[in-house]
Design an enzyme around this catalytic site. Structure first.
Site, mmCIF file in Angstrom:
data_model
loop_
_atom_site.group_PDB
_atom_site.id
_atom_site.type_symbol
_atom_site.label_atom_id
_atom_site.label_comp_id
_atom_site.label_asym_id
_atom_site.label_seq_id
_atom_site.Cartn_x
_atom_site.Cartn_y
_atom_site.Cartn_z
ATOM 1 N N THR A 319 36.802 34.358 -25.604
ATOM 2 C CA THR A 319 37.827 32.642 -25.795
ATOM 3 C C THR A 319 38.518 32.763 -26.598
ATOM 4 O O THR A 319 38.057 33.061 -27.837
ATOM 5 C CB THR A 319 37.104 31.584 -25.714
ATOM 6 O OG1 THR A 319 37.319 30.109 -25.894
ATOM 7 C CG2 THR A 319 36.100 31.396 -27.401
ATOM 8 N N HIS A 371 19.613 33.609 -30.212
ATOM 9 C CA HIS A 371 19.030 34.422 -31.340
ATOM 10 C C HIS A 371 17.906 34.866 -30.625
ATOM 11 O O HIS A 371 16.442 35.889 -31.228
ATOM 12 C CB HIS A 371 19.100 33.512 -32.848
ATOM 13 C CG HIS A 371 18.241 34.437 -33.660
ATOM 14 N ND1 HIS A 371 17.853 35.861 -33.602
ATOM 15 C CD2 HIS A 371 18.653 34.191 -35.094
ATOM 16 C CE1 HIS A 371 17.182 36.232 -34.779
ATOM 17 N NE2 HIS A 371 17.445 35.398 -35.783
#
Length: 408
Positions: A319, A371
């Site tokens: 993006t 994560h």
């Protein structure tokens, strides 16, 4: 004969759409394949074409959520075309005539009797107003003939910008199904992933040097396709994904799904909001191929022609908030993907180069990652690999031959 028009399926997983806009009115004569409505799904806005010519009867209102396969209108195919009608192509702008709200101007209050003393503070009142840093014009006098008294000054408070006749209207607008789905997915991404963001900065001088040297020749050779930054970033990302494959994977319950290909979702701004079309097998595309595909998808998004298939899939997202002036941000993961790279604006800043301070065009880059599946070593290593490729594009992205890589 009465033809029942049903909502076609825009995609395998879509069970419901919303009537965004009717492009015709009840009782209009429509031609076959004429666009009669725009429908929103949770992935895209699509046009609904008439299946036959005839008089149309609408069976749903704008804003209605209708199931795929349900009837939204009837077409009387046996009805004759009204005499005197000439075919005309109504533009979307004409069909979506905006209703302007005309607000009445507030009536001016009746003027009170004034005299030479109106609004004039007494000497004691003037001193108090000066201490409060208040203009006499901001105080209404209650003394004889409108004079400002000591009491008026004592009670006066600084203006807090009280509205005095400006427009203060409000408008409540229902979000489109696409925007509601985007909101739902973004909240889910924040709540259902262990999202972290790591940052780095890139010296854009090497890329700017290549672009300045070859961009005119590139555009002339490749039919108007420009040599932008996105091809360099896409190339750098696909290289890094192959070095750190965990970033190119996603979770499915207790399993990790890995991919040996790089389908890169590119976030682009469209008339209906943010769209994320996918560049398939970007690892196999040349600089020209990447730029041409991004241009094609961006034009389809801008013209409202993007399809569900164009946006389905994707293993990693890029993006570019820099086109809007963003200096730094933490992009939100595009689920079910595990990583997203945020680009930002390019600013000339002083940096240390070989022990000397030099001015270079610099860009902050950000990698948000899940994560649960990507550890710090992989995330930081991935972003460093992106940085290395962007700062050494000739060696790492072009095999030391820019002209060949750019197909010049």
């Amino acid at each position: 004969m009465i033809l029942e028009m049903k909502v076609p399926s825009p995609g395998e997983s879509i069970k419901e759409v919303e009537i965004a806009t009717w492009l015709v009115k009840d009782g209009d004569y429509v031609e076959k394949d004429q666009a009669i409505a725009e429908v929103d799904s949770d992935k895209a806005t699509l046009e609904l074409p008439a299946e036959a010519s005839g008089i149309i009867t609408l069976k749903a209102e704008e804003g209605d959520a209708v199931a795929v396969g349900s009837v939204v209108c009837l077409i009387d195919t046996g009805a004759a075309k009204p005499s005197g009608d000439t075919p005309k192509e109504d533009t979307k702008e004409e069909a979506k005539a905006e209703v302007k709200k005309v607000e009445e101007k507030p009536k001016a209050p009746a003027e009170t009797e004034k005299s030479y003393a109106s609004g004039i503070p007494s000497p004691a009142a003037r001193k108090i107003l000066e201490e409060k840093n208040i203009q006499p014009s901001d105080v209404v006098g209650t003394g004889k003939a409108g004079r400002i008294t000591t009491e008026d000054a004592m009670n006066a408070t600084p203006s807090m910008g009280t509205p005095t006749g400006g427009s203060r209207s409000t408008e409540k607008t229902k979000l489109s199904m696409l925007r509601r789905k985007v909101a739902e997915r973004l909240v889910a991404a924040k709540n259902e992933t262990a999202m972290l963001t790591t940052f780095n900065e890139v010296n854009m001088t090497p890329i700017n040097t290549i672009r300045n040297q070859y961009k005119d020749e590139f555009k002339a050779k490749h039919g108007g396709v420009s040599l932008g930054y996105m091809s360099f970033f896409t190339k750098a990302v696909t290289r890094a994904l192959q070095l750190y494959p965990d970033v190119n994977s996603m979770m499915d319950g207790d399993y990790k799904i890995g991919y040996d290909f790089c389908d890169i979702s590119i976030a682009v701004s469209g008339p209906k909001g943010l769209m994320v079309p996918v560049v398939r097998n970007a690892e196999n595309l040349t600089f020209r191929g990447i730029e041409a595909e991004i241009k094609r998808l961006a034009l389809r998004a801008r013209d409202g022609q993007i399809t569900v298939d164009d946006m389905t899939g994707g293993t990693f997202t890029i993006t570019n908030g820099g086109v809007f002036g963003s200096m730094l941000s933490t992009p939100i993961i595009n689920p079910p993907q595990s990583g997203i790279l945020g680009m930002h604006n390019i600013i000339e800043r002083p940096i240390a180069v070989n022990g000397k301070v030099e001015i270079h065009p610099m860009m902050y880059v950000a990698l948000s990652y899940d994560h649960r599946i990507i550890d710090g070593r992989e995330s930081v290593g991935f972003l460093v690999a992106v940085k290395e490729a962007l700062e050494s594009p000739t060696e790492l992205l072009m095999d030391n031959n820019p002209k060949k890589a750019l197909e010049l």
